[in-house]
Design an enzyme around this catalytic site. Structure first.
Site, PDB file in Angstrom:
ATOM      1  N   ARG A  66      -1.990  23.256  20.474  1.00  0.00           N
ATOM      2  CA  ARG A  66      -2.480  22.479  19.675  1.00  0.00           C
ATOM      3  C   ARG A  66      -1.850  21.577  19.013  1.00  0.00           C
ATOM      4  O   ARG A  66      -1.201  20.386  18.845  1.00  0.00           O
ATOM      5  CB  ARG A  66      -3.802  22.355  19.652  1.00  0.00           C
ATOM      6  CG  ARG A  66      -4.348  23.290  20.899  1.00  0.00           C
ATOM      7  CD  ARG A  66      -5.894  23.473  20.775  1.00  0.00           C
ATOM      8  NE  ARG A  66      -7.073  23.651  21.730  1.00  0.00           N
ATOM      9  CZ  ARG A  66      -7.630  24.016  21.942  1.00  0.00           C
ATOM     10  NH1 ARG A  66      -8.912  24.031  21.079  1.00  0.00           N
ATOM     11  NH2 ARG A  66      -8.738  24.198  23.495  1.00  0.00           N
ATOM     12  N   SER A  76     -12.357  29.900  20.153  1.00  0.00           N
ATOM     13  CA  SER A  76     -13.700  28.581  19.180  1.00  0.00           C
ATOM     14  C   SER A  76     -14.888  30.040  19.838  1.00  0.00           C
ATOM     15  O   SER A  76     -15.517  30.061  19.053  1.00  0.00           O
ATOM     16  CB  SER A  76     -13.176  27.355  19.126  1.00  0.00           C
ATOM     17  OG  SER A  76     -13.745  27.143  20.489  1.00  0.00           O
TER      18      SER A  76
END
Lengths: 584, 255
Positions: free
Chosen positions: A285, A391
């Site tokens: 990212r 996550s």
């Protein structure tokens, strides 16, 4: 001797998993949440959860997952807990599957896996594009069962106000407030687990839910807990710009073949595929975000001159899109009005996740004895940049570690909280009541809390996100000092003694300003570029000086004291992070 | 932008559960693509009515703002729905916003939906697992079955179906469509089905299936497009079969 009791603050994936683990060990749990736990921010996670189950014949393994995660985080994470997480991942996926999560399947009825950024393997289990929602519901359901069995009591619609800390500096419970009645109570707890999520709302608009102010973690930090790597804030490359929020368009769109492009010289330019031929659109990212930012801001090549580029799925089979990405396609259709089956989506980076958080040891124990932390509010797993779909894993994994360790900690205590005198609890309530009375009577000033928050968000977004300059970071610290003063001049516009959201927000805003200082000061002092932290003045990673965890400690001025701690790199030797070549 | 367009919005206010109600009107600067949440946010930045009266910011529940958390249900222009996905450009003006009336009011647009979570306890809306320790893989599931079960699992307990149902109100014990549909979901899962008789028995009594009047409002109103009436029809059949099983004794409870 009285029964021991664990308090869990936060009802997202980390808090619910902690609760289940502790209840399963026979410990009574009281669970506190701002919202009914089913509405926690975990619900927003879309793309999936990583685990090297290796069902695609690719030779994937927990070790490769571990290496991808450490490399993706630019070597800033202590390695032992990351390795433990990656080893636990396949088991966690199977556990959630047993709980009834409707994961997508292969024709054989087995779990399906897709690709995500920063890896060459199909490692992400998913339930359409609403995986977080499905995982959260599964844990919510399991905890409801424990509620019916009498071991778990939920306090939903309660806000955490602080830890109760005894004279020895040991955590013995929490202070909390009912958001409707405004009743303030102290709760006795032999241990506390903070599972309070991330701080995205400090940046004003982000992909985060409205409750993600970081206020609870900030309070614990202000009470003396160390806060680590605060400057490591993930900016997600693909979100829909919006007035009230920047809505996430999952990385899974690219995992399923979505392409990023814009026009250059009148022709489509697939700039990620051109620069990163092996990873293509699936670079991590931080890398994708910097490229999109550069194309729009520096090269001025955004679509129609605006700060957006295309995320394109229109070449894919529409039925397959509905089955694998239905959730995000619906969001785009509902909120933008265009159909991603037919036209490319317009996206831009947005603040998304905090790699930093409360400092914890390998048992998820914070620096305040008796207080643990798990999930996004702890710093332990992602280093300088989190890989997509890690996550959900780290939130659930954190709960599986924090729950049992908190119970074991309680077993080692000689005295239980029910046997303690009521003095510290009475005092705690008095102290919080006085603070509340002060804030609710702020009706003389001329600042509006929501407008002050907007200013905070704009300054943080402009200066402390994708590209960071020391001069601007220094100025931001000055601005934050001003905000701290201006906060005293807020007019709450509402002195009602019932469900007063403005006063609650005003209180949170002060905690956001405290944490904004941690993020900004950490960024100012880290004179290098690593993971999500990028300074054009210091474009290289500097292991000699900064292969170190940033540790912030609170001071009443709000500008933290910063120290550093060595990173445990005993398993994988740090190497240059570069995604332009093939597999790393 | 001298001729700034504004939108007019009327909001039903109530200071607390026992307080009287009143309507207040606000004018908010228009922006393209605005949703109801941004309208309410604008008001709290400057809580003054169109008649120039300083008032309190409107209280409402919200969280994810992308229609997955279920928090922000309210009645907009007479229709119960999520306020985050209600776009001003698609609504007739002036806008009217009211709280859902089926649930007890907390303040303004905030309502107490705890009865829905209590119903989930009543119908045992979970898969009974032995424990969180490692027991290997879960049961296999055909992908096509998974696809329709997934639709049911998207229920976010927002309360819109209960609000739209004429049979759910303070004088009725009917639990409403949302928890019923969860029974179908958990009775579909291979492990969940091991206690399907308990769930069916829980919805055969008062407050369960028999209270549905088949108005079919729920399936129209559901923001997630969950086939609620299909669920209820399927449960009616399953409950009838279960009734015979109960009659014929314990050999046939769960198969």
């Amino acid at each position: 001797m009285a029964k021991s009791k664990l308090l869990v603050v936060g009802g997202g994936l980390a808090g619910l998993m902690t609760t289940m683990k502790a209840a399963e060990m026979g410990t009574e749990v009281e669970l506190f949440s701002l919202v009914p736990v089913k509405r926690s921010h975990s619900v927003c996670a879309q793309g999936g959860m990583n685990g090297a189950v290796n069902t695609k014949g690719e030779g994937d393994s927990p070790w490769i997952h571990f290496d991808d995660t450490v490399y993706g985080g630019d070597f800033l994470a202590n390695q032992p807990p990351v390795k433990a997480m990656c080893e636990a991942a396949p088991g966690i996926i199977h556990l959630l599957d047993r709980m009834g999560v409707m994961f997508n399947r292969t024709p054989e009825g087995l779990l399906d896996f897709r690709r995500f950024g920063g890896t060459m393997h199909h490692r992400t289990a998913f339930a359409g594009a609403t995986t977080g929602q499905q995982l959260l519901y599964a844990l919510d359901e399991q905890v409801r069962k424990w509620e019916v069995e009498g071991l778990v009591t939920k306090y939903e619609g309660w806000e955490f106000l602080g830890l109760v800390i005894d004279e020895q500096g040991v955590c013995k419970g929490i202070k909390a407030q009912d958001l409707s009645t405004h009743e303030i109570r102290a709760f006795r707890g032999d241990a506390v687990v903070m599972a309070t999520g991330g701080p995205g709302i400090i940046f004003g608009k982000s992909t985060n839910s409205m409750i993600n102010t970081g206020s609870a973690a900030s309070i614990v930090y202000q009470q003396g807990a160390k806060y680590a790597n605060g400057e490591m804030i993930q900016i997600h490359p693909t979100a829909i710009p919006g007035d009230d929020k920047l809505r996430l368009m999952s990385e899974s769109a690219r995992g399923e073949g979505g392409r990023i492009w814009t026009y250059k010289d009148g022709k489509p330019w697939y700039f990620l595929e051109e620069k990163y031929p092996a990873y293509g659109n699936l670079v991590p990212r931080d890398v994708a975000t910097r490229e999109i930012f550069d194309v729009c801001i520096n090269q001025k090549l955004g679509v129609n001159g605006e700060n957006v580029v295309y995320l394109d799925l229109s070449h894919k089979d529409p039925h397959e899109l509905d089955i694998k990405l239905g959730g995000i396609i619906e969001i785009y259709q509902k909120f933008v009005g265009d159909d991603p089956h037919k036209v490319p989506m317009k996206i831009f980076p947005a603040v998304h996740y905090s790699m930093g958080g409360l400092y914890v040891d390998y048992d998820q124990h914070t620096t305040i004895p008796g207080c643990f932390a798990a999930g996004e509010c702890d710093y332990s797993q992602h280093g300088g940049n989190r890989l997509g779909a890690n996550s959900l894993l780290s939130a659930i994994y954190g709960g599986t570690v924090a729950g049992p360790n908190a119970v074991n900690y309680i077993k080692g205590l000689d005295k239980h909280v029910e046997d303690l005198p009521s003095k510290i609890y009475d005092e705690a309530v008095r102290e919080e009541q006085a603070k509340w009375d002060d804030v609710i009577s702020m009706d003389k000033g001329n600042e509006n809390a929501y407008l002050l928050h907007k200013e905070l968000g704009e300054i943080m977004t402009n200066n402390v996100t994708v590209v960071r300059y020391n001069k601007q970071l220094q100025d931001t610290l000055g601005k934050l000092a001003e905000f701290k003063e201006r906060w005293n001049n807020i007019n709450v516009n509402d002195t009602a003694k019932w469900s007063n959201q403005g006063v609650q927000f005003t209180r949170q805003l002060r905690n956001m300003i405290a944490l904004a200082n941690v993020i900004t000061k950490g960024a100012l002092l880290r004179d290098e570029s690593r993971g999500a932290h990028y300074k054009p003045e210091f474009p290289e990673r500097d292991d000699e000086n900064f292969l170190k965890t940033t540790i912030a400690e609170f001071t009443p001025s709000f500008e933290p004291t910063i120290t550093y701690e060595e990173v445990d790199c005993s398993m994988i030797k740090p190497r240059k992070r570069d995604y332009t070549g093939g597999a790393h | 932008m001298a001729d700034q367009k504004t939108i007019t919005v009327k909001i039903k206010r109530q200071d607390g559960p026992e307080a009287s109600t009143r309507w207040e009107e606000f004018a908010v600067p228009y922006r393209p693509n605005m949703n109801i949440i941004s309208v309410l946010m604008k008001i709290r930045e400057n809580p003054v009515t169109t008649s120039g009266k300083q008032t309190t910011p409107v209280a409402w529940d919200m969280n994810c703002l992308e229609e997955v958390c279920g928090a922000c249900s309210m009645v907009i222009n007479g229709r119960p729905r999520q306020s985050c996905s209600a776009l001003v450009d698609q609504l007739q003006q002036p806008l009217t916003i009211e709280p859902m009336s089926t649930f007890p009011i907390i303040r303004d647009l905030q309502v107490d939906r705890s009865r829905m979570f209590d119903s989930l306890k009543k119908v045992k809306a979970w898969v009974p697992i032995d424990g969180t320790y490692d027991l290997g893989e879960g049961p296999r599931l055909p992908e096509r079955k998974r696809e329709w079960a997934y639709e049911l699992s998207k229920c976010m307990t927002c309360g819109v179906c209960l609000e739209s149902c004429p049979n759910v109100n303070s004088g009725s014990s009917f639990m409403g469509p949302a928890p019923l549909s969860q029974v179908r979901l958990f009775n579909t899962h291979p492990t969940g089905a091991m206690v399907k008789d308990e769930r069916l028995n829980a919805i055969m009594g008062d407050g369960g299936l028999a209270n549905c009047g088949n108005s079919q409002n729920c399936v129209q109103a559901c923001p997630k497009g969950i086939p609620l009436t299909t669920s209820i029809a399927s449960l009616n059949r399953a409950a009838t079969v279960q009734m015979f099983k109960n009659f014929f004794g314990s050999d046939h409870m769960v198969d």
